[in-house]
Design a protein around this motif. Structure first.
Motif, PDB file in Angstrom:
ATOM      1  N   THR A   1       0.840  -1.198   0.000  1.00 23.95           N
ATOM      2  CA  THR A   1       0.000   0.000   0.000  1.00 23.95           C
ATOM      3  C   THR A   1       0.882   1.257   0.000  1.00 23.95           C
ATOM      4  O   THR A   1       0.647   2.180  -0.780  1.00 23.95           O
TER       5      THR A   1
ATOM      6  N   GLY B   1       2.443   1.834  -3.385  1.00 25.89           N
ATOM      7  CA  GLY B   1       1.472   2.411  -4.312  1.00 25.89           C
ATOM      8  C   GLY B   1       1.328   3.902  -4.081  1.00 25.89           C
ATOM      9  O   GLY B   1       1.326   4.697  -5.032  1.00 25.89           O
TER      10      GLY B   1
ATOM     11  N   LEU C   1      -1.705   3.946  -9.057  1.00 22.58           N
ATOM     12  CA  LEU C   1      -3.075   3.674  -8.620  1.00 22.58           C
ATOM     13  C   LEU C   1      -3.304   2.173  -8.472  1.00 22.58           C
ATOM     14  O   LEU C   1      -3.908   1.701  -7.511  1.00 22.58           O
ATOM     15  N   GLN C   2      -2.747   1.439  -9.450  1.00 22.47           N
ATOM     16  CA  GLN C   2      -2.946  -0.021  -9.405  1.00 22.47           C
ATOM     17  C   GLN C   2      -2.285  -0.646  -8.189  1.00 22.47           C
ATOM     18  O   GLN C   2      -2.898  -1.439  -7.477  1.00 22.47           O
TER      19      GLN C   2
ATOM     20  N   PHE D   1      -1.515   0.789  -5.440  1.00 27.42           N
ATOM     21  CA  PHE D   1      -2.224   1.271  -4.259  1.00 27.42           C
ATOM     22  C   PHE D   1      -3.503   0.449  -4.032  1.00 27.42           C
ATOM     23  O   PHE D   1      -3.785   0.008  -2.926  1.00 27.42           O
ATOM     24  N   CYS D   2      -4.245   0.235  -5.128  1.00 30.92           N
ATOM     25  CA  CYS D   2      -5.497  -0.528  -5.006  1.00 30.92           C
ATOM     26  C   CYS D   2      -5.240  -1.972  -4.587  1.00 30.92           C
ATOM     27  O   CYS D   2      -5.985  -2.531  -3.777  1.00 30.92           O
ATOM     28  N   ILE D   3      -4.170  -2.565  -5.128  1.00 36.13           N
ATOM     29  CA  ILE D   3      -3.843  -3.940  -4.720  1.00 36.13           C
ATOM     30  C   ILE D   3      -3.583  -3.956  -3.214  1.00 36.13           C
ATOM     31  O   ILE D   3      -4.032  -4.851  -2.496  1.00 36.13           O
TER      32      ILE D   3
ATOM     33  N   ILE E   1      -4.820  -1.939  -0.954  1.00 39.85           N
ATOM     34  CA  ILE E   1      -6.082  -1.787  -0.207  1.00 39.85           C
ATOM     35  C   ILE E   1      -6.839  -3.108  -0.180  1.00 39.85           C
ATOM     36  O   ILE E   1      -7.322  -3.542   0.856  1.00 39.85           O
ATOM     37  N   ILE E   2      -6.908  -3.758  -1.350  1.00 40.46           N
ATOM     38  CA  ILE E   2      -7.576  -5.069  -1.386  1.00 40.46           C
ATOM     39  C   ILE E   2      -6.857  -6.022  -0.438  1.00 40.46           C
ATOM     40  O   ILE E   2      -7.473  -6.762   0.324  1.00 40.46           O
TER      41      ILE E   2
ATOM     42  N   GLU F   1      -5.315  -5.307   2.239  1.00 39.83           N
ATOM     43  CA  GLU F   1      -5.685  -4.986   3.624  1.00 39.83           C
ATOM     44  C   GLU F   1      -6.915  -5.790   4.051  1.00 39.83           C
ATOM     45  O   GLU F   1      -6.972  -6.327   5.141  1.00 39.83           O
ATOM     46  N   TYR F   2      -7.900  -5.836   3.153  1.00 41.03           N
ATOM     47  CA  TYR F   2      -9.121  -6.579   3.478  1.00 41.03           C
ATOM     48  C   TYR F   2      -8.846  -8.076   3.539  1.00 41.03           C
ATOM     49  O   TYR F   2      -9.337  -8.768   4.424  1.00 41.03           O
TER      50      TYR F   2
END
Ligand code: UDP
Ligand code: MG
Length: 324
Positions: free
Chosen positions: A240, A243, A283-284, A286-288, A290-291, A293-294
């Motif tokens: 994260t 990203g 962005l990609q 960063f999004c990976i 965040i995903i 994290e979940y």
């Protein structure tokens, strides 16, 4: 104080070369502790045969025949050191007041058992055996092991430096440990999580008495990797952050390309292309992250670790017992 029923749990994987000597020394240790009154005559040595393909189990059987204080468990197949250890500890906890886990190869100094028992009697539920030097280890093993402890610490796992799996745990600490239902039990990381009062006993790590190490490089690396991924979701955080950094860089790139564009120093199409590459890439990632994290949260939830462990409870039953 009631006499201490101590179990010594020894996982064994193809250890026929060393087991005879181990059993001799452990029995002597038990004898001396029993005769000095430090532990109860009901104390036992518990060998866990981790699917050995040599004569290990035959040896354990013959020890058991000769001496009622020797117990044995044989696993259906090789399940690895940590699982063998758990099998032994969870079997022992039904019969003992405290259990000590120790390798079969006599690398852990058996004489440290006395100090562990003394620390237990002072009121500690967990006593960690910590080697005070790694002089006897090979250069490679020493350095890779140290690197491992550093990385673990960096990733936020609470592990005791230079402590392997030579430790004493009280029955209630073992009961608490059995509340951890995760499949990948990385004991060195989980035991400190259990809590309770703990102490450390230092000992000199010996060379392997006989036989070869059952942890070749490949197993060691996978052990380290299991350890890190089963304890920490910090690697996801790193993604994260990465990203976010790239996204930030893309803003700088945007300003830079824009400036060059204004000065007419660019070929047509270059500015939009460069900005898109940086911004989308950032962005990609960063999004990976965040995903991730979940997924990390789901991962921790599925472990269903106990939220708390009660150390003491003062209630009516305790009062009536005390008044007896
Ligand atoms: N061991 C086990 N199952 C395995 C590998 C090892 O029960 O799959 C046992 C082995 O018999 C020994 C202990 O775990 O009692 C530690 O292994 P070893 O001494 O080979 O590791 P090292 O000291 O070289 O790290
Ligand atoms: Mg060893």
């Amino acid at each position: 104080m009631q006499e201490l029923k101590l179990f010594v749990v020894v996982p064994c994987y193809n250890e026929e070369e060393v087991l005879y000597e181990t059993n001799k020394r452990l029995s002597e240790k038990l004898d001396s502790l029993i005769s000095s009154g430090a532990i109860s005559p009901l104390s036992r040595i518990l060998y866990v045969n981790d699917g050995s393909s040599d004569g290990t189990w035959n040896l354990i059987q013959s020890f058991h025949k000769d001496d009622e204080r020797v117990w044995g468990i044989s696993l259906s197949r090789n399940k690895g050191h940590q699982n063998a250890l758990l099998a032994g500890l969870f079997c022992a906890k039904e019969h003992c007041d405290a259990a000590i886990s120790m390798d079969a190869d006599l690398q852990d100094d058996i004489d440290a058992v006395d100090a562990m028992v003394a620390k237990y009697k002072e009121g500690n539920d967990i006593v960690y055996g910590v080697r005070n030097s790694r002089k006897k280890d090979s250069f490679f093993k020493r350095n890779t092991a140290q690197l491992f402890y550093r990385v673990m610490k960096l990733l936020g796992a609470q592990i005791v430096y230079n402590h392997a799996d030579y430790r004493l745990m009280s029955k209630r600490a073992l009961d608490a440990l059995s509340e951890y239902h995760e499949y990948n039990m990385f004991l060195r990381g989980i035991v400190p999580m259990v809590g309770f009062d703990s102490a450390v006993v230092y000992y000199e790590r010996q060379e392997r008495f006989a036989g070869k190490s059952k942890y070749p490089l490949k197993k060691m690396l996978s052990f380290a990797f299991e350890g890190i991924t089963s304890l920490s979701i910090r690697p996801i955080r790193v993604i994260t952050s990465l990203g976010a950094i790239v996204l930030l860089l893309s803003i700088i790139m945007m300003i830079y390309t824009f400036a060059r564009h204004i000065n007419g120093e660019t070929v047509s199409g270059w500015s939009s292309l460069i900005i898109s590459i940086w911004a989308l890439g950032g962005l990609q990632i960063f999004c990976i992250g965040i995903i991730g994290e979940y997924i990390g949260k789901v991962y921790l939830e599925t472990k269903a670790r106990p939220k708390y462990i009660i150390k003491e409870l003062l209630d009516d039953t305790r009062r009536t017992q005390d008044n007896d």
